[in-house]
Design a protein around this motif. Structure first.
Motif, mmCIF file in Angstrom:
data_model
loop_
_atom_site.group_PDB
_atom_site.id
_atom_site.type_symbol
_atom_site.label_atom_id
_atom_site.label_comp_id
_atom_site.label_asym_id
_atom_site.label_seq_id
_atom_site.Cartn_x
_atom_site.Cartn_y
_atom_site.Cartn_z
ATOM 1 N N UNK A 120 44.583 29.447 46.963
ATOM 2 C CA UNK A 120 45.897 30.946 47.369
ATOM 3 C C UNK A 120 45.494 32.025 47.827
ATOM 4 N N UNK A 121 43.700 32.550 47.890
ATOM 5 C CA UNK A 121 43.252 33.549 48.065
ATOM 6 C C UNK A 121 43.453 34.913 47.221
ATOM 7 N N UNK A 122 43.972 34.640 46.345
ATOM 8 C CA UNK A 122 44.173 35.327 45.128
ATOM 9 C C UNK A 122 43.296 35.942 44.998
ATOM 10 N N UNK A 123 43.378 37.500 43.857
ATOM 11 C CA UNK A 123 42.054 37.916 43.775
ATOM 12 C C UNK A 123 41.367 36.940 42.270
ATOM 13 N N UNK A 124 40.234 37.001 42.455
ATOM 14 C CA UNK A 124 39.433 36.293 41.245
ATOM 15 C C UNK A 124 39.789 36.949 39.772
ATOM 16 N N UNK A 125 39.553 35.926 38.842
ATOM 17 C CA UNK A 125 39.956 35.705 38.029
ATOM 18 C C UNK A 125 38.881 36.523 36.970
ATOM 19 N N UNK A 126 38.888 37.297 35.591
ATOM 20 C CA UNK A 126 37.712 37.344 34.981
ATOM 21 C C UNK A 126 37.631 37.042 33.729
ATOM 22 N N UNK A 127 36.791 36.587 33.200
ATOM 23 C CA UNK A 127 37.365 36.332 31.444
ATOM 24 C C UNK A 127 37.738 35.360 30.874
ATOM 25 N N UNK A 128 39.135 35.673 30.557
ATOM 26 C CA UNK A 128 39.841 35.148 29.664
ATOM 27 C C UNK A 128 41.857 34.765 30.626
ATOM 28 N N UNK A 129 41.578 35.626 32.086
ATOM 29 C CA UNK A 129 42.366 35.374 32.646
ATOM 30 C C UNK A 129 42.697 34.310 33.272
ATOM 31 N N UNK A 130 43.551 33.791 33.845
ATOM 32 C CA UNK A 130 43.938 31.978 34.561
ATOM 33 C C UNK A 130 45.414 33.305 35.521
ATOM 34 N N UNK A 131 45.199 32.401 36.778
ATOM 35 C CA UNK A 131 46.399 32.435 37.428
ATOM 36 C C UNK A 131 47.216 31.107 37.109
ATOM 37 N N UNK A 132 48.222 30.988 36.869
ATOM 38 C CA UNK A 132 49.537 30.127 36.338
ATOM 39 C C UNK A 132 50.590 29.955 36.715
ATOM 40 N N UNK A 133 50.981 29.235 37.249
ATOM 41 C CA UNK A 133 52.507 29.361 38.273
ATOM 42 C C UNK A 133 52.997 28.667 37.820
ATOM 43 N N UNK A 134 54.827 29.748 37.930
ATOM 44 C CA UNK A 134 55.963 29.778 36.821
ATOM 45 C C UNK A 134 57.150 29.661 37.384
ATOM 46 N N UNK A 135 57.210 28.589 38.049
ATOM 47 C CA UNK A 135 58.559 28.910 39.155
ATOM 48 C C UNK A 135 57.918 28.402 40.638
ATOM 49 N N UNK A 136 59.066 29.435 40.698
ATOM 50 C CA UNK A 136 57.922 29.530 42.360
ATOM 51 C C UNK A 136 56.688 30.812 42.263
ATOM 52 N N UNK A 137 56.724 31.537 41.738
ATOM 53 C CA UNK A 137 55.663 32.681 40.950
ATOM 54 C C UNK A 137 54.315 32.384 41.188
ATOM 55 N N UNK A 138 53.801 33.031 41.130
ATOM 56 C CA UNK A 138 52.008 32.956 40.378
ATOM 57 C C UNK A 138 52.155 34.348 39.477
ATOM 58 N N UNK A 139 51.105 33.701 38.151
ATOM 59 C CA UNK A 139 51.100 34.808 36.993
ATOM 60 C C UNK A 139 50.010 35.135 36.902
ATOM 61 N N UNK A 140 48.902 36.262 36.922
ATOM 62 C CA UNK A 140 47.803 36.351 36.322
ATOM 63 C C UNK A 140 48.427 36.498 34.808
ATOM 64 N N UNK A 141 47.333 35.568 33.913
ATOM 65 C CA UNK A 141 47.704 35.894 32.332
ATOM 66 C C UNK A 141 46.476 36.100 31.590
ATOM 67 N N UNK A 142 45.989 36.924 30.492
ATOM 68 C CA UNK A 142 45.379 37.156 29.699
ATOM 69 C C UNK A 142 45.464 35.394 28.677
ATOM 70 N N UNK A 143 45.011 34.614 29.071
ATOM 71 C CA UNK A 143 45.279 33.523 27.529
ATOM 72 C C UNK A 143 44.892 33.849 26.321
ATOM 73 N N UNK A 144 44.143 34.391 26.070
ATOM 74 C CA UNK A 144 43.841 35.236 24.440
ATOM 75 C C UNK A 144 45.273 35.514 24.289
ATOM 76 N N UNK A 145 45.990 36.378 24.851
ATOM 77 C CA UNK A 145 47.302 37.275 24.420
ATOM 78 C C UNK A 145 48.891 36.489 24.958
ATOM 79 N N UNK A 146 48.536 35.557 26.034
ATOM 80 C CA UNK A 146 49.930 35.354 26.404
ATOM 81 C C UNK A 146 50.355 35.982 27.250
ATOM 82 N N UNK A 147 49.400 37.645 27.382
ATOM 83 C CA UNK A 147 50.351 38.628 27.772
ATOM 84 C C UNK A 147 50.190 38.637 29.417
ATOM 85 N N UNK A 148 51.169 38.976 30.177
ATOM 86 C CA UNK A 148 51.090 39.034 32.088
ATOM 87 C C UNK A 148 50.450 40.343 32.523
ATOM 88 N N UNK A 149 49.830 40.035 32.964
ATOM 89 C CA UNK A 149 49.080 40.977 33.812
ATOM 90 C C UNK A 149 49.328 41.517 35.170
#
Length: 157
Positions: A120-149
């Protein structure tokens, strides 16, 4: 019939070339943004004049703006990529708008919701970050804490 076959063969050879050119352009723009950011960091590190820092920061903004424009062009030319299946969230939950800093429960960023940033031509993730689909949105999340970045609203059609 012969003309249709020839036109199909011609289209089959030209379309991948155009798509590759668009991918190369986006890759070049991402590299340009990184180079401009590196220049700003170097200015701060070496104590450059405020005018030089201001000019370099303006260059970063311009490079980001150019990348966003190219990305929108790519998205407009390839709408089928962004027209995914309906999002089905965890059982018992429903979609609500989120902002940076919101904390998800682990069920929302389970592996089945991860998306490939390169597709999807999003910026690459670093370490514990993941791009997640949430509804029609895309959210970058730190999977250690669950916090939206980062949040990209209305990403999927």
């Amino acid at each position: 019939m012969r003309k249709a076959i020839l036109a199909g063969l011609l289209a089959a050879t030209i379309v991948p070339t155009i798509a590759q050119a668009q991918n190369n352009e986006l890759r070049h723009d991402r590299r340009d943004v990184r180079d401009q950011q590196r220049d700003v960091a170097r200015d701060y590190r070496h104590g450059a004049a405020p005018a030089q820092i201001r000019d370099d920061r303006r260059d970063v903004r311009d490079a980001r703006r150019e990348y966003r424009g190219d990305w929108r062009d790519y998205r407009g030319r390839h709408p089928d990529v962004y027209r995914g299946p309906a999002w089905v969230g965890p059982r018992g939950y429903r979609w609500r708008p989120v902002t940076v800093g919101y904390r998800f429960t682990p069920t929302f960023y389970d592996r089945r919701y991860w998306i490939d940033p390169y597709r999807y031509h999003l910026r690459p993730v670093l370490g514990y970050q993941r791009w997640v689909r949430y509804g029609n949105d895309v959210v970058l999340i730190d999977i250690r804490s669950g916090r939206v970045l980062e949040v990209n609203n209305g990403f999927f059609f």
